[in-house]
Scaffold this active site. Structure first.
Site, PDB file in Angstrom:
ATOM      1  N   GLU A 337       0.836  -1.195   0.000  1.00  0.00           N
ATOM      2  CA  GLU A 337       0.000   0.000   0.000  1.00  0.00           C
ATOM      3  C   GLU A 337       0.871   1.245   0.000  1.00  0.00           C
ATOM      4  O   GLU A 337       1.764   1.394   0.849  1.00  0.00           O
ATOM      5  CB  GLU A 337      -0.889   0.043   1.252  1.00  0.00           C
ATOM      6  CG  GLU A 337      -2.095  -0.855   1.206  1.00  0.00           C
ATOM      7  CD  GLU A 337      -3.019  -0.636   2.398  1.00  0.00           C
ATOM      8  OE1 GLU A 337      -4.131  -1.191   2.372  1.00  0.00           O
ATOM      9  OE2 GLU A 337      -2.644   0.068   3.349  1.00  0.00           O
ATOM     10  N   CYS A 338       0.622   2.154  -0.924  1.00  0.00           N
ATOM     11  CA  CYS A 338       1.192   3.497  -0.923  1.00  0.00           C
ATOM     12  C   CYS A 338       2.721   3.469  -0.799  1.00  0.00           C
ATOM     13  O   CYS A 338       3.414   3.289  -1.786  1.00  0.00           O
ATOM     14  CB  CYS A 338       0.551   4.328   0.186  1.00  0.00           C
ATOM     15  SG  CYS A 338       0.712   6.111  -0.060  1.00  0.00           S
TER      16      CYS A 338
END
Length: 468
Positions: A337-338
């Site tokens: 994620e991210c």
């Protein structure tokens, strides 16, 4: 069920509700080891400070990323062994996700949990006008009980006298007063506060906050509001976490490596608890400090964080980057994620426009930008991945100042802003058995995604053992 607990709300962002919350938590933690805190909304960093103050994980209460029922169940479950409960709000009391309603606001969560609100008011540039502010907040929604106010940034005794005189006609208690000179600065950067792992001075800050807490509040009135009580007329609090377990935990447990260090620190405690409940063995490790991935792992989980602040150190760990690329290309399941997506990219261009080599799995360059991408997203899966089926819909949150220079030919998600009708764009990579995206997911709202990750890791372990 339990009764008791208090919500800390601000009349707008920046009024000092985090300072008030931390002062209360730090002082309470010196009275009891059973102080449970919560944070309204999707934020990762404020909960880190809560955890340092109380010694317990802080849980997010977000009815968009999860559901109204999940928010209620999460609060009840996490408070079952606590003595005190405190919820830090988000933005202003009635500011919702869309700006057009109070959905996902502090007021919304206070209503869901039937909790009173302590309103923090910035008094730095007003005197008698404080009367109108408090009156408006108190009367806008009769379902929200304002139990008292905290006057922040009070300039002098004379200033306090003027404020107190103005408020007297409202018959609402002043439960805290913080002076201008009481301000305790917490360092920040481009995504908010600097995370706790980067603050060696944090113990001293918490000691100062505890002193502020002990001396600035009316504890005889606050303790009854904060104290949790079992309700004799309601069923007992749920004994299991508020998520769905769709199958029996696998045996033996798959080993899932969790990147946890100063570069990767954005994890919802619920997500890690859900993975454990589903049967995964979580193995914390540091891509910053370790030269090899953990031994005998069956999957990787890279959360968000600040890889751009540690790009030089991540790039210098060349041996680890090479090993990770080989493992992932060979089929090791991974979820990123991210910040995790940024690390798996080919190159990261930092805030000073310097390029740094990363793992190189994703054929894209990530560049830091001045513009912040922020908001809830409804994400419909248009390309299936190791974790998601085509047509599946999840709610997530974006919060980043970097952008990739290209998208895959068929991105995982078609995105839609919360409250909007038109598509917002496409995003997300599915490559080998890796899913990488800027979208942050709270698996309380989509436990099937966590289940899919554990299942993929379990299958990898079975294949690994058969090949041994």
């Amino acid at each position: 069920m339990l009764s008791g607990g208090l919500v800390i709300a601000g009349e707008r962002s920046g009024v000092g509700k985090t300072t008030v919350t931390l002062a209360l938590l730090a002082a309470l933690a010196q009275k009891s080891e059973r102080v449970q805190s919560f944070k309204v909304g999707p934020d990762y960093i404020d909960p880190m400070f809560h955890r340092q103050a109380t010694g317990r994980p802080c849980y997010n209460l977000d009815p968009i990323l999860t559901s109204e029922t999940y928010v209620q169940q999460c609060f009840a479950h996490r408070c079952r062994d606590a003595e005190f409960a405190l919820v830090e709000g988000v933005m202003g009391l009635f500011d919702g996700a869309s700006g057009r309603s109070d959905v996902a606001s502090t007021a919304h969560v206070a209503r869901l949990l039937n909790l009173p609100v302590l309103l923090v008011v910035d008094c730095g540039r007003l005197s008698r006008s404080v009367l109108a502010i408090i009156h408006g907040y108190r009367t806008l929604d009769p379902r929200v009980q304002i139990a008292g106010v905290v006057l922040n940034r009070v300039g002098s005794d004379r200033h306090l006298d003027l404020l107190t005189e103005a408020i007297a006609s409202l018959d609402i208690p002043i439960l805290g007063v913080l002076r201008r000179q009481d301000a305790i600065a917490l360092p920040d950067r481009h995504l908010g506060l600097v995370p706790t792992a980067e603050l060696p001075q944090l113990p001293d800050i918490l000691d100062r906050l505890a002193t502020l807490g002990h001396t600035s509040f009316t504890w005889t009135a606050l303790i009854p509001l904060l104290t949790l009580h079992p309700s004799p007329s309601s069923p007992s609090s749920p004994s299991s976490p508020p998520h769905l377990i769709s199958s029996s935990p696998p045996t033996p447990k798959p080993r899932l490596a969790i990147a946890q260090d100063a570069a990767f620190s954005f994890y919802y405690p619920d997500n890690l608890d859900i993975l454990t409940a589903l049967g995964a063995e979580l193995v914390p490790w540091s891509p910053l400090q370790e030269e090899h991935p953990p031994a005998d792992i069956d999957g990787l989980y890279f959360g968000g964080g600040f890889p751009e602040m540690f790009a030089a150190a991540l790039a210098a760990n060349q041996g680890l980057r090479t090993q990770l690329k080989v493992l992932l290309q060979a089929g090791l399941p991974a979820y990123a994620e991210c910040g995790g997506l940024m690390y798996l990219a080919t190159t990261l261009i930092d805030l000073d426009d310097r390029p740094w080599p990363m793992v190189g799995l994703l054929p894209t360059t990530v560049r830091m930008q001045s513009r912040l991408t922020l908001g809830y997203r409804r994400a419909k899966v248009q390309r299936p991945s190791v974790l998601l089926a085509e047509g599946q819909t999840v709610w997530g949150h974006e919060f980043h100042r970097s952008q990739t220079d290209r998208l895959p030919d068929c991105p995982v998600y078609q995105l839609q802003r919360y409250g909007a009708e038109q598509p917002h764009g496409a995003e997300g990579w599915s490559l080998h058995r890796v899913q990488a995206s800027y979208l942050h997911l709270h698996w309380g709202g989509c436990p099937e995604v966590a289940q899919a990750l554990v299942t993929a890791c379990s299958r990898y372990r079975q294949n690994r053992e058969q090949a041994a």
